[in-house]
Design a protein around this motif. Structure first.
Motif, PDB file in Angstrom:
ATOM      1  N   UNK A  22      53.400  42.034  33.468  1.00  0.00           N
ATOM      2  CA  UNK A  22      54.463  42.793  32.806  1.00  0.00           C
ATOM      3  C   UNK A  22      55.690  41.908  32.674  1.00  0.00           C
ATOM      4  N   UNK A  23      56.439  42.104  31.609  1.00  0.00           N
ATOM      5  CA  UNK A  23      57.637  41.299  31.349  1.00  0.00           C
ATOM      6  C   UNK A  23      58.735  41.569  32.366  1.00  0.00           C
ATOM      7  N   UNK A  24      58.687  42.733  33.040  1.00  0.00           N
ATOM      8  CA  UNK A  24      59.721  43.076  33.999  1.00  0.00           C
ATOM      9  C   UNK A  24      60.885  43.786  33.340  1.00  0.00           C
ATOM     10  N   UNK A  25      61.981  43.956  34.085  1.00  0.00           N
ATOM     11  CA  UNK A  25      63.121  44.753  33.634  1.00  0.00           C
ATOM     12  C   UNK A  25      64.280  43.921  33.096  1.00  0.00           C
ATOM     13  N   UNK A 186      37.417  27.445  51.633  1.00  0.00           N
ATOM     14  CA  UNK A 186      36.913  28.191  52.777  1.00  0.00           C
ATOM     15  C   UNK A 186      35.705  29.020  52.399  1.00  0.00           C
ATOM     16  N   UNK A 187      35.139  29.680  53.393  1.00  0.00           N
ATOM     17  CA  UNK A 187      34.013  30.583  53.194  1.00  0.00           C
ATOM     18  C   UNK A 187      34.527  31.988  52.908  1.00  0.00           C
ATOM     19  N   UNK A 188      33.723  32.758  52.169  1.00  0.00           N
ATOM     20  CA  UNK A 188      34.056  34.139  51.854  1.00  0.00           C
ATOM     21  C   UNK A 188      33.293  35.063  52.799  1.00  0.00           C
ATOM     22  N   UNK A 189      33.959  36.129  53.228  1.00  0.00           N
ATOM     23  CA  UNK A 189      33.326  37.187  53.995  1.00  0.00           C
ATOM     24  C   UNK A 189      33.247  38.457  53.151  1.00  0.00           C
ATOM     25  N   UNK A 190      32.272  39.321  53.405  1.00  0.00           N
ATOM     26  CA  UNK A 190      32.240  40.606  52.705  1.00  0.00           C
ATOM     27  C   UNK A 190      33.534  41.384  52.928  1.00  0.00           C
ATOM     28  N   UNK A 191      33.983  42.050  51.892  1.00  0.00           N
ATOM     29  CA  UNK A 191      35.207  42.858  51.901  1.00  0.00           C
ATOM     30  C   UNK A 191      36.489  42.021  51.903  1.00  0.00           C
ATOM     31  N   UNK A 192      36.390  40.725  51.656  1.00  0.00           N
ATOM     32  CA  UNK A 192      37.598  39.926  51.459  1.00  0.00           C
ATOM     33  C   UNK A 192      38.300  40.360  50.175  1.00  0.00           C
ATOM     34  N   UNK A 193      39.632  40.409  50.240  1.00  0.00           N
ATOM     35  CA  UNK A 193      40.455  40.619  49.053  1.00  0.00           C
ATOM     36  C   UNK A 193      41.304  39.375  48.830  1.00  0.00           C
ATOM     37  N   UNK A 194      41.354  38.918  47.589  1.00  0.00           N
ATOM     38  CA  UNK A 194      42.252  37.832  47.204  1.00  0.00           C
ATOM     39  C   UNK A 194      43.317  38.379  46.256  1.00  0.00           C
ATOM     40  N   UNK A 195      44.521  37.856  46.389  1.00  0.00           N
ATOM     41  CA  UNK A 195      45.617  38.170  45.473  1.00  0.00           C
ATOM     42  C   UNK A 195      46.216  36.875  44.957  1.00  0.00           C
ATOM     43  N   UNK A 196      46.208  36.698  43.640  1.00  0.00           N
ATOM     44  CA  UNK A 196      46.996  35.655  42.996  1.00  0.00           C
ATOM     45  C   UNK A 196      48.215  36.341  42.387  1.00  0.00           C
ATOM     46  N   UNK A 197      49.380  35.709  42.471  1.00  0.00           N
ATOM     47  CA  UNK A 197      50.571  36.349  41.906  1.00  0.00           C
ATOM     48  C   UNK A 197      51.629  35.311  41.551  1.00  0.00           C
ATOM     49  N   UNK A 198      52.463  35.678  40.585  1.00  0.00           N
ATOM     50  CA  UNK A 198      53.648  34.891  40.280  1.00  0.00           C
ATOM     51  C   UNK A 198      54.763  35.312  41.231  1.00  0.00           C
ATOM     52  N   UNK A 199      55.861  34.553  41.260  1.00  0.00           N
ATOM     53  CA  UNK A 199      56.937  34.880  42.197  1.00  0.00           C
ATOM     54  C   UNK A 199      57.696  36.133  41.791  1.00  0.00           C
ATOM     55  N   UNK A 200      57.397  36.671  40.621  1.00  0.00           N
ATOM     56  CA  UNK A 200      57.979  37.956  40.255  1.00  0.00           C
ATOM     57  C   UNK A 200      57.559  39.070  41.191  1.00  0.00           C
ATOM     58  N   UNK A 201      56.387  38.936  41.827  1.00  0.00           N
ATOM     59  CA  UNK A 201      55.961  39.924  42.822  1.00  0.00           C
ATOM     60  C   UNK A 201      56.584  39.624  44.180  1.00  0.00           C
ATOM     61  N   UNK A 225      50.889  47.618  42.216  1.00  0.00           N
ATOM     62  CA  UNK A 225      51.790  46.514  42.542  1.00  0.00           C
ATOM     63  C   UNK A 225      52.791  46.267  41.417  1.00  0.00           C
ATOM     64  N   UNK A 226      52.306  46.295  40.187  1.00  0.00           N
ATOM     65  CA  UNK A 226      53.213  46.119  39.049  1.00  0.00           C
ATOM     66  C   UNK A 226      54.224  47.255  39.009  1.00  0.00           C
ATOM     67  N   UNK A 227      53.756  48.494  39.205  1.00  0.00           N
ATOM     68  CA  UNK A 227      54.654  49.655  39.183  1.00  0.00           C
ATOM     69  C   UNK A 227      55.721  49.551  40.268  1.00  0.00           C
ATOM     70  N   UNK A 228      55.327  49.098  41.468  1.00  0.00           N
ATOM     71  CA  UNK A 228      56.296  48.952  42.554  1.00  0.00           C
ATOM     72  C   UNK A 228      57.351  47.909  42.212  1.00  0.00           C
ATOM     73  N   UNK A 231      59.772  49.442  39.745  1.00  0.00           N
ATOM     74  CA  UNK A 231      60.656  50.407  40.393  1.00  0.00           C
ATOM     75  C   UNK A 231      61.805  49.721  41.117  1.00  0.00           C
ATOM     76  N   UNK A 232      61.573  48.456  41.533  1.00  0.00           N
ATOM     77  CA  UNK A 232      62.604  47.712  42.270  1.00  0.00           C
ATOM     78  C   UNK A 232      63.428  46.803  41.373  1.00  0.00           C
ATOM     79  N   UNK A 233      63.331  47.011  40.080  1.00  0.00           N
ATOM     80  CA  UNK A 233      64.159  46.268  39.129  1.00  0.00           C
ATOM     81  C   UNK A 233      63.498  45.084  38.487  1.00  0.00           C
ATOM     82  N   UNK A 234      62.379  44.594  39.035  1.00  0.00           N
ATOM     83  CA  UNK A 234      61.596  43.497  38.458  1.00  0.00           C
ATOM     84  C   UNK A 234      62.477  42.476  37.739  1.00  0.00           C
ATOM     85  N   UNK A 235      63.252  41.661  38.484  1.00  0.00           N
ATOM     86  CA  UNK A 235      64.157  40.708  37.845  1.00  0.00           C
ATOM     87  C   UNK A 235      63.453  39.563  37.136  1.00  0.00           C
TER      88      UNK A 235
END
Length: 257
Positions: A22-25, A186-201, A225-228, A231-235
């Motif tokens: 999202x472009x942000x606010x 590294x090795x992956x385990x079942x139920x691992x979650x990965x998050x890639x993000x820009x510094x906007x998050x 996550x985008x909605x949150x 809501x915080x102004x997404x600079x």
């Protein structure tokens, strides 16, 4: 907000992934770009810089180049192709400059999954996190002025959050003649979650909150996550890619979707 969800069998795991941006606010242009190639075991977040839409050009060139790579055969081939593609983009962006002071560049963070292993390839301050059994680990380490000050003990973590040089990176695709990429695996385990993000998050959400959100459906996590952030102004522009590694397909999921 634009989003994409995919699932794919990458033996021995079913991978379910979702991306959103999202472009942000505040910003007029979204200079982030995101790639979801679940079928190839590749996810990318790029955060462009340079102004006058050149950051948008830089980040989009990264994701388009990686999107157009031929499907790799095996983890070693995938790694080689990603590194070669990013080196090519680095040269293309340097060739677009009008002077040494001209900036047309982008941070990049890539997640590669193959044969039960993962690899993180990055330059800049876009991040990769791993959440395993509810515990969050940062796989990448920021290439930034603030991170260097932290590593030297010159500032505290609390001071880093609002440091006036918080947006200054020390590496990026297109920033120097030689592209320096860091790699962690590294090795992956079942139920691992990965998050890639820009510094906007990460400018509006700390690690504890990120960890608490990395459970459940990747598409819902990405949207929330985008909605949150909004809501915080997404600079800044805000972009996420959520990847869940499951040991076997649940009854209501078709890996071919």
């Amino acid at each position: 907000m634009t989003a994409m969800t995919q699932s794919a069998m990458l033996e021995p795991f079913l991978i379910i992934s979702s991306t959103a941006t999202d472009v942000g606010k505040v910003r007029a242009v979204n200079e982030d770009s995101v790639l979801n190639r679940a079928d190839a075991g590749l996810w990318v977040v790029a955060d462009g810089m340079g102004g006058h839409q050149r950051g948008d050009f830089a980040s989009t060139l990264i994701t388009h180049t990686l999107q157009n790579m031929p499907a790799p055969c095996g983890g070693a081939a995938l790694m080689a192709q990603v590194r070669s593609a990013l080196t090519t983009v680095n040269r293309q962006l340097l060739d677009q400059r009008h002077s040494d002071h001209d900036i047309i560049a982008s941070t990049v963070v890539c997640l590669l999954i193959a044969e039960g292993n993962f690899a993180c390839v990055w330059a800049g301050d876009s991040r990769l996190y791993l959440c395993r059994h509810g515990r969050l680990s940062r796989i990448s380490s920021d290439h930034s002025i603030v991170q260097e000050l932290l590593d030297a003990g010159a500032i505290t973590q609390e001071q880093a959050v609002r440091h006036p040089r918080g947006t200054e990176v020390t590496r990026a695709v297109g920033a120097a003649e030689t592209l320096r990429l860091d790699i962690r695996q590294g090795r992956i385990n079942p139920q691992d979650y990965f998050l890639l993000c820009s510094d906007g998050l990460t400018r509006v959400m700390d690690d504890n909150e990120i960890a608490s959100r990395l459970i459940g459906d990747p598409a819902t996590i990405a949207r929330d996550m985008i909605a949150a952030a909004l809501e915080r102004g997404a600079p800044d522009n805000v972009t996420v890619a959520i990847i869940c590694c499951m040991s076997s397909p649940p009854d209501d999921v078709d890996p071919e979707e």
